[in-house]
Design a protein around this motif. Structure first.
Motif, short mmCIF file in Angstrom:
data_model
loop_
_atom_site.label_atom_id
_atom_site.label_comp_id
_atom_site.label_asym_id
_atom_site.label_seq_id
_atom_site.Cartn_x
_atom_site.Cartn_y
_atom_site.Cartn_z
N THR A 192 53.53 16.00 37.79
CA THR A 192 52.95 16.49 36.61
C THR A 192 54.07 17.42 36.23
O THR A 192 54.52 16.56 34.56
N MET A 204 57.76 15.19 34.96
CA MET A 204 57.45 14.20 34.27
C MET A 204 57.81 14.50 33.28
O MET A 204 58.40 14.03 31.97
N SER A 220 48.14 0.89 34.63
CA SER A 220 48.98 0.84 36.49
C SER A 220 48.45 -0.68 36.75
O SER A 220 49.47 -1.45 37.54
N SER A 266 50.58 5.58 41.66
CA SER A 266 52.40 6.38 41.45
C SER A 266 51.64 5.53 40.30
O SER A 266 52.68 6.62 38.44
N LEU A 293 51.73 8.20 37.03
CA LEU A 293 52.67 7.94 35.85
C LEU A 293 52.46 8.12 34.15
O LEU A 293 52.58 8.46 33.37
N TYR A 294 51.30 7.06 34.05
CA TYR A 294 51.13 6.05 32.87
C TYR A 294 49.26 6.93 32.18
O TYR A 294 49.76 7.65 30.67
N VAL A 320 59.68 6.64 28.97
CA VAL A 320 58.61 5.95 29.87
C VAL A 320 59.85 6.11 31.37
O VAL A 320 59.60 7.04 32.59
N MET A 337 60.81 9.57 32.87
CA MET A 337 59.39 10.19 33.78
C MET A 337 59.41 9.48 34.91
O MET A 337 58.64 9.81 35.69
N ARG A 338 59.54 8.30 34.71
CA ARG A 338 59.10 7.35 36.22
C ARG A 338 60.09 7.75 37.65
O ARG A 338 60.10 8.15 38.23
N PHE A 354 59.15 11.33 38.38
CA PHE A 354 58.17 11.46 39.21
C PHE A 354 59.10 11.16 40.64
O PHE A 354 58.28 11.31 42.04
N GLU A 355 59.79 9.69 40.90
CA GLU A 355 60.66 9.09 42.05
C GLU A 355 61.44 10.11 42.45
O GLU A 355 61.81 10.27 44.24
#
Length: 292
Positions: free
Chosen positions: A31, A34, A127, A260, A264-265, A281, A284-285, A288-289
């Motif tokens: 978190t 992101m 998601s 995931s 993310l959302y 977004v 942020m993705r 995360f990845e």
């Protein structure tokens, strides 16, 4: 309580917005990365801190914890296990989602008031919408009825699930969630089940909203033989991304939805609540990845 100066796009904040994640055993969370990526993309001055009860000695009572963090100048908090339900009665105002779900995962501290929200609900909905758009939703089995499980349950019924079977290792927690669902959606949309094999046999989809499968709690949340190739299987655990449940389901040919997307959302919605800005977004993705 803190008097928050919320940084908006294009403005020069007087100080960094100070955000934290309150929970237990959260060292592996994605978190912070992101949120920081979204803030950098938006040109905001932004700090994100972990408030981990396994690392830092915190007061026992949630009310004292919130008072302490307010005194330390936090402008907002993401909240995870075991505090999502504990902080609910400590809010000055609640969003409809938090009120319906009975759990808070995002707290905005602004103008001397605490506003509680639940972004898990929208996070899972988005998601599911993107990851399994054609999944049949007549009968679904939900494993785990805690704070995250409650959000997922509401999202599922909002998404058109006709009959939701709820199983939790704590029967009373499952009973309380089903009572909330009955109140909100009417009777007979949800039921408590104790025979997981039978419930799975009747279900089209299986969702794990329990902590089983996390790195610190490996394993399957239901017997392997209960998973059939025709099931679709979702997990909200994202550390690790490929839980034993998802790996088992993939091997059987099931359509799967990893945790995931929800992670993310829910962060996307929380960032907007904290800052007033629409986050990037994709950035942020990527953040995360970026974890290996």
């Amino acid at each position: 309580m803190t008097n928050t100066m919320v940084a908006m796009a294009g403005e020069s904040p007087a100080r960094a917005l100070k955000i934290g994640l309150l929970g237990s055993g959260i060292a592996g969370t994605r978190t912070p990365r992101m949120h920081v990526a979204a803030a950098k993309s938006a040109g905001l001055s932004y700090e994100y801190h972990l408030v981990d009860s396994q690392v830092r000695k915190l007061p026992k009572e949630p009310a004292e914890i919130l008072a302490l963090l307010e005194a330390e100048g936090f402008d907002g908090l993401n909240v995870t296990y075991p505090y999502k339900r504990a902080v609910l009665p400590l809010m000055d105002e609640l969003s409809q989602a938090a009120r319906n779900v009975g759990a808070v995962n995002t707290v905005v501290l602004r103008d001397g008031r605490r506003s509680g929200h639940n972004t898990d609900h929208w996070g899972f909905s988005e998601s599911l919408r993107q990851g399994l758009p054609g999944a049949p939703r007549d009968r679904v089995l939900l494993l785990g009825a805690g704070g995250a499980g409650g959000a997922v349950a509401h999202a599922l019924l909002d998404a058109g699930v006709t009959r939701l079977a709820v199983r939790d290792v704590n029967d009373q927690v499952a009973v309380e969630l089903v009572a909330l669902l009955d109140e909100h959606y009417g009777p007979h949309r949800a039921e408590v089940v104790t025979d997981v094999d039978k419930a799975a046999n009747q279900a089209q989809g299986i969702i794990n909203a329990s902590p089983v499968g996390m790195e610190k709690m490996p394993g399957l949340p239901l017997p392997e033989e209960a998973i059939r190739p025709e099931h679709w299987v979702a997990d909200i655990v994202y550390f690790p991304l490929e839980t034993e449940l998802l790996a088992t389901a993939r091997a059987k040919g099931c359509a799967v939805l990893p945790g995931s997307g929800m992670a993310l959302y829910q962060a996307v919605r929380a960032f907007k609540l904290f800052t007033g800005c629409e986050p990037d977004v994709d950035r942020m993705r990527e953040a995360f990845e970026s974890f290996t």
